[in-house]
Scaffold this motif. Structure first.
Motif, PDB file in Angstrom:
ATOM      1  N   TYR A   1     -12.180  57.827   8.457  1.00 30.79           N
ATOM      2  CA  TYR A   1     -11.691  59.259   8.194  1.00 30.79           C
ATOM      3  C   TYR A   1     -10.685  59.689   9.342  1.00 30.79           C
ATOM      4  CZ  TYR A   1     -11.468  64.210   7.001  1.00 30.79           C
ATOM      5  OH  TYR A   1     -11.090  65.462   6.488  1.00 30.79           O
TER       6      TYR A   1
ATOM      7  N   LEU B   1      -7.859  57.196  10.275  1.00 25.13           N
ATOM      8  CA  LEU B   1      -6.459  57.797   9.207  1.00 25.13           C
ATOM      9  C   LEU B   1      -5.718  59.081   9.411  1.00 25.13           C
ATOM     10  CD1 LEU B   1      -8.287  56.276   5.939  1.00 25.13           C
ATOM     11  CD2 LEU B   1      -6.363  55.037   7.118  1.00 25.13           C
TER      12      LEU B   1
ATOM     13  N   ASP C   1      -1.705  59.848  10.544  1.00 24.49           N
ATOM     14  CA  ASP C   1      -0.913  61.122   9.443  1.00 24.49           C
ATOM     15  C   ASP C   1      -1.260  60.847   8.194  1.00 24.49           C
ATOM     16  OD1 ASP C   1       0.075  62.882  11.408  1.00 24.49           O
ATOM     17  OD2 ASP C   1       1.911  61.522  11.832  1.00 24.49           O
ATOM     18  N   VAL C   2      -2.537  60.344   7.684  1.00 25.99           N
ATOM     19  CA  VAL C   2      -2.747  60.323   6.446  1.00 25.99           C
ATOM     20  C   VAL C   2      -3.207  61.616   5.833  1.00 25.99           C
ATOM     21  CG1 VAL C   2      -4.372  59.120   4.586  1.00 25.99           C
ATOM     22  CG2 VAL C   2      -3.449  57.710   6.459  1.00 25.99           C
ATOM     23  N   SER C   3      -3.098  62.171   4.723  1.00 24.76           N
ATOM     24  CA  SER C   3      -3.544  63.347   4.269  1.00 24.76           C
ATOM     25  C   SER C   3      -5.073  63.487   4.221  1.00 24.76           C
ATOM     26  CB  SER C   3      -3.136  63.625   2.940  1.00 24.76           C
ATOM     27  OG  SER C   3      -3.789  62.988   1.841  1.00 24.76           O
ATOM     28  N   HIS C   4      -5.484  64.872   4.300  1.00 28.54           N
ATOM     29  CA  HIS C   4      -7.102  64.739   4.316  1.00 28.54           C
ATOM     30  C   HIS C   4      -7.630  64.228   3.199  1.00 28.54           C
ATOM     31  CE1 HIS C   4      -7.825  67.396   7.903  1.00 28.54           C
ATOM     32  NE2 HIS C   4      -6.782  67.762   7.648  1.00 28.54           N
TER      33      HIS C   4
ATOM     34  N   TRP D   1      -6.702  61.739   1.008  1.00 33.57           N
ATOM     35  CA  TRP D   1      -6.564  60.181   1.040  1.00 33.57           C
ATOM     36  C   TRP D   1      -7.551  59.740   2.041  1.00 33.57           C
ATOM     37  CZ3 TRP D   1      -5.493  56.983  -2.782  1.00 33.57           C
ATOM     38  CH2 TRP D   1      -4.813  57.595  -3.854  1.00 33.57           C
ATOM     39  N   ALA D   2      -7.515  60.325   3.374  1.00 35.67           N
ATOM     40  CA  ALA D   2      -8.470  59.794   4.554  1.00 35.67           C
ATOM     41  C   ALA D   2      -9.756  59.789   3.927  1.00 35.67           C
ATOM     42  CB  ALA D   2      -8.067  60.587   5.679  1.00 35.67           C
TER      43      ALA D   2
END
Length: 140
Positions: free
Chosen positions: A23, A26, A30-33, A35-36
């Protein structure tokens, strides 16, 4: 049941570490919360299946164990990601403590669900399942 609960907590703790590390990595990428959180949870779930099967419930499974595991974990995934999003919506997501609080609430809810689901449906012992009896047949 007590021994399996303690083993479940050990496996669960390791699963949470895997989830948290994936989490955070990711999020750093810069993966969104959402998706992470989902991908971290899935990474932990893969570990959890093998570890719970082999260690926690010591190989007790039935032919539908993998299907039951997927159903239990899909429900837990929805609960986990939904709880994470709900907490972030209430407390915000600007500070580390807010993200940490959301992670802990989501993890606690899904962990409780997972223990019950795994013990009852995924890795249940066949000795806990009574033999079916015909109606009208004497017992014993």
């Amino acid at each position: 049941m007590r021994g399996s609960l303690l083993r479940f907590l050990l496996v669960g703790g390791t699963t949470v570490v895997i989830d948290a590390v994936v989490y955070q990595l990711l999020l750093l990428g810069d993966v969104s919360h959402g998706w992470a959180k989902a991908l971290g949870f899935i990474a932990g779930a893969v570990f959890a299946y093998v570890a719970n099967w082999r260690f926690t419930f010591q190989g007790q499974h039935h032919r539908w164990s993998l299907v039951a595991f997927v159903v239990v974990y899909l429900c837990a995934l929805g609960l986990n990601v939904g709880a994470n999003a709900a907490v972030l919506a209430v407390v915000g997501e600007e500070r580390t403590w807010q993200v940490g609080l959301a992670f802990l609430v989501a993890t606690g809810l899904s962990a409780a669900w997972n223990f019950v689901g795994m013990a009852r449906f995924v890795f249940r012992s066949s000795s806990r399942d009574p033999e079916p009896q015909e109606v009208g047949q004497p017992r014993g």
